[in-house]
Design a protein around this motif. Structure first.
Motif, PDB file in Angstrom:
ATOM      1  N   PRO A 114      -8.201 -63.631  32.354  1.00 43.10           N
ATOM      2  CA  PRO A 114      -7.548 -62.497  33.015  1.00 43.10           C
ATOM      3  C   PRO A 114      -8.337 -61.208  32.799  1.00 43.10           C
ATOM      4  N   ASP A 115      -8.104 -60.246  33.672  1.00 41.64           N
ATOM      5  CA  ASP A 115      -8.757 -58.944  33.513  1.00 41.64           C
ATOM      6  C   ASP A 115      -8.187 -58.170  32.332  1.00 41.64           C
ATOM      7  N   HIS A 116      -6.913 -58.411  32.027  1.00 41.82           N
ATOM      8  CA  HIS A 116      -6.286 -57.704  30.911  1.00 41.82           C
ATOM      9  C   HIS A 116      -5.144 -58.557  30.368  1.00 41.82           C
ATOM     10  N   ILE A 117      -4.785 -58.314  29.111  1.00 38.82           N
ATOM     11  CA  ILE A 117      -3.698 -59.033  28.447  1.00 38.82           C
ATOM     12  C   ILE A 117      -2.723 -58.017  27.862  1.00 38.82           C
ATOM     13  N   ALA A 118      -1.439 -58.211  28.113  1.00 39.91           N
ATOM     14  CA  ALA A 118      -0.389 -57.350  27.543  1.00 39.91           C
ATOM     15  C   ALA A 118       0.459 -58.185  26.590  1.00 39.91           C
ATOM     16  N   VAL A 135      -7.688 -62.621  20.099  1.00 40.84           N
ATOM     17  CA  VAL A 135      -7.170 -62.666  21.472  1.00 40.84           C
ATOM     18  C   VAL A 135      -8.105 -61.920  22.413  1.00 40.84           C
ATOM     19  N   GLY A 136      -8.577 -60.756  21.983  1.00 39.72           N
ATOM     20  CA  GLY A 136      -9.473 -59.984  22.829  1.00 39.72           C
ATOM     21  C   GLY A 136      -9.752 -58.621  22.242  1.00 39.72           C
ATOM     22  N   ARG A 172      -9.431 -54.672  26.296  1.00 37.63           N
ATOM     23  CA  ARG A 172      -8.958 -55.738  27.180  1.00 37.63           C
ATOM     24  C   ARG A 172      -7.549 -56.212  26.845  1.00 37.63           C
ATOM     25  N   VAL A 173      -6.980 -55.679  25.774  1.00 35.33           N
ATOM     26  CA  VAL A 173      -5.651 -56.086  25.311  1.00 35.33           C
ATOM     27  C   VAL A 173      -4.836 -54.848  24.982  1.00 35.33           C
TER      28      VAL A 173
END
Length: 296
Positions: free
Chosen positions: A61-65, A89-90, A94-95
């Motif tokens: 994914p482009d970003h992680i929430a 995780v990142g 990016r997170v």
């Protein structure tokens, strides 16, 4: 413009729980530790969490929430392992992470979440009054708006609260982005509606009023450890508010196995398209696509 993908997971409740010292178990932590040793440790597994995160990373994914509850009792010994896990995780750009009630479980360590995960809480917009929240991060066509509903509560309570100063700051943030051509995503730990007196967001009425006035395109939360979708009123139509199960959970009782959501966003203002893909642990203990649906 190519679609932007946002992965959402929540409530990893990072296992295993470090052995607490005797004086750590005063007050509310004594109840929480008893619950962990008798019940919760059976259903939260690091192997499950690692499996889920590996699948997220494979989806690129482009970003992680991540919407909170990284730790369990907010023991001092929990924060370094949680930081190491978050880095796995990142990277911080990016997170994005916000706290849950277990991250501020007791007053004595309520400050540790911000200290441990500071650069994952950075904001692209100046904060008012020195407060960490709301945080704002621009990623592609998205504007991620993170708030904190995490407050220490008495034993057997898991309520959340934004408070007047954060609501006032959120009013200004939402007003500032109301006219921008951005896909606005609100990140919060507690759901905006709850039938549970002990788990609800106590000032949800005020938050819902702000969202009716200014709107966002999507709301993501955790806390309840179940798949959920409700629609709340916005100024130009209904807004989807979506929750996910715990990212480390085995299926038990009414609680499903670990899962996460992937949102694919494309288009532009007044013509956004958003597709939700649910991926999670299936009956064969593998991560699979469980469902796909068009939200907008």
């Amino acid at each position: 413009m190519a679609a932007f993908t946002l992965a959402h997971l929540s409530d990893p409740h990072l296992p295993p729980l470090p052995a607490p010292r005797l004086f750590d178990l005063a007050g509310k932590r004594a109840f929480g530790y008893m619950n962990w040793t008798r019940n919760r440790h059976k259903f939260h597994r690091r192997s499950v969490l690692d499996q889920l995160v590996a699948d997220i990373q494979a989806q690129a994914p482009d970003h992680i929430a991540i919407t909170g509850d990284l730790v369990n009792l907010a023991l001092e010994a929990e924060f370094a392992p949680a930081r190491a896990w978050l880095e796995s995780v990142g990277a911080a750009d990016r997170v994005t992470v916000i706290p849950g009630n277990h991250d501020t479980y007791v007053r004595v360590t309520r400050h540790r979440f911000a200290e441990a995960f500071g650069n994952y809480l950075s904001s692209d917009v100046a904060r008012s009054g020195g407060s960490l929240f709301p945080l704002v991060r621009r990623r592609g066509p998205l504007v991620l708006i993170g708030v904190s509903s995490a407050v220490p509560t008495p034993p057997l309570m898991a309520t959340g609260r934004l408070g007047p100063s954060q609501l006032e700051a959120l009013d200004r943030v939402l007003a500032a982005f109301a006219a921008e051509p951005a896909f606005r995503v609100l990140l919060i730990h507690h759901p905006l509606r709850s039938n549970s007196r002990v788990k609800r967001l106590t000032d949800s009425f005020e938050l819902l009023a702000l969202l009716r006035q200014y709107g966002v395109e999507l709301i993501l939360h955790g806390h309840d450890h179940v798949h959920s979708t409700i629609w709340i009123d916005g100024p130009k139509g209904a807004i989807p508010a979506i929750g996910v199960p715990s990212a480390s959970a085995l299926a038990h009782g009414r609680y499903p196995a670990a899962a996460y959501n992937m949102f694919e966003v494309e288009g532009e203002r007044a013509a956004w398209r958003c597709t939700q893909t649910v991926r999670g642990i299936d009956d064969s203990s593998r991560v699979q696509q469980l469902q796909i649906m068009r939200l907008l």
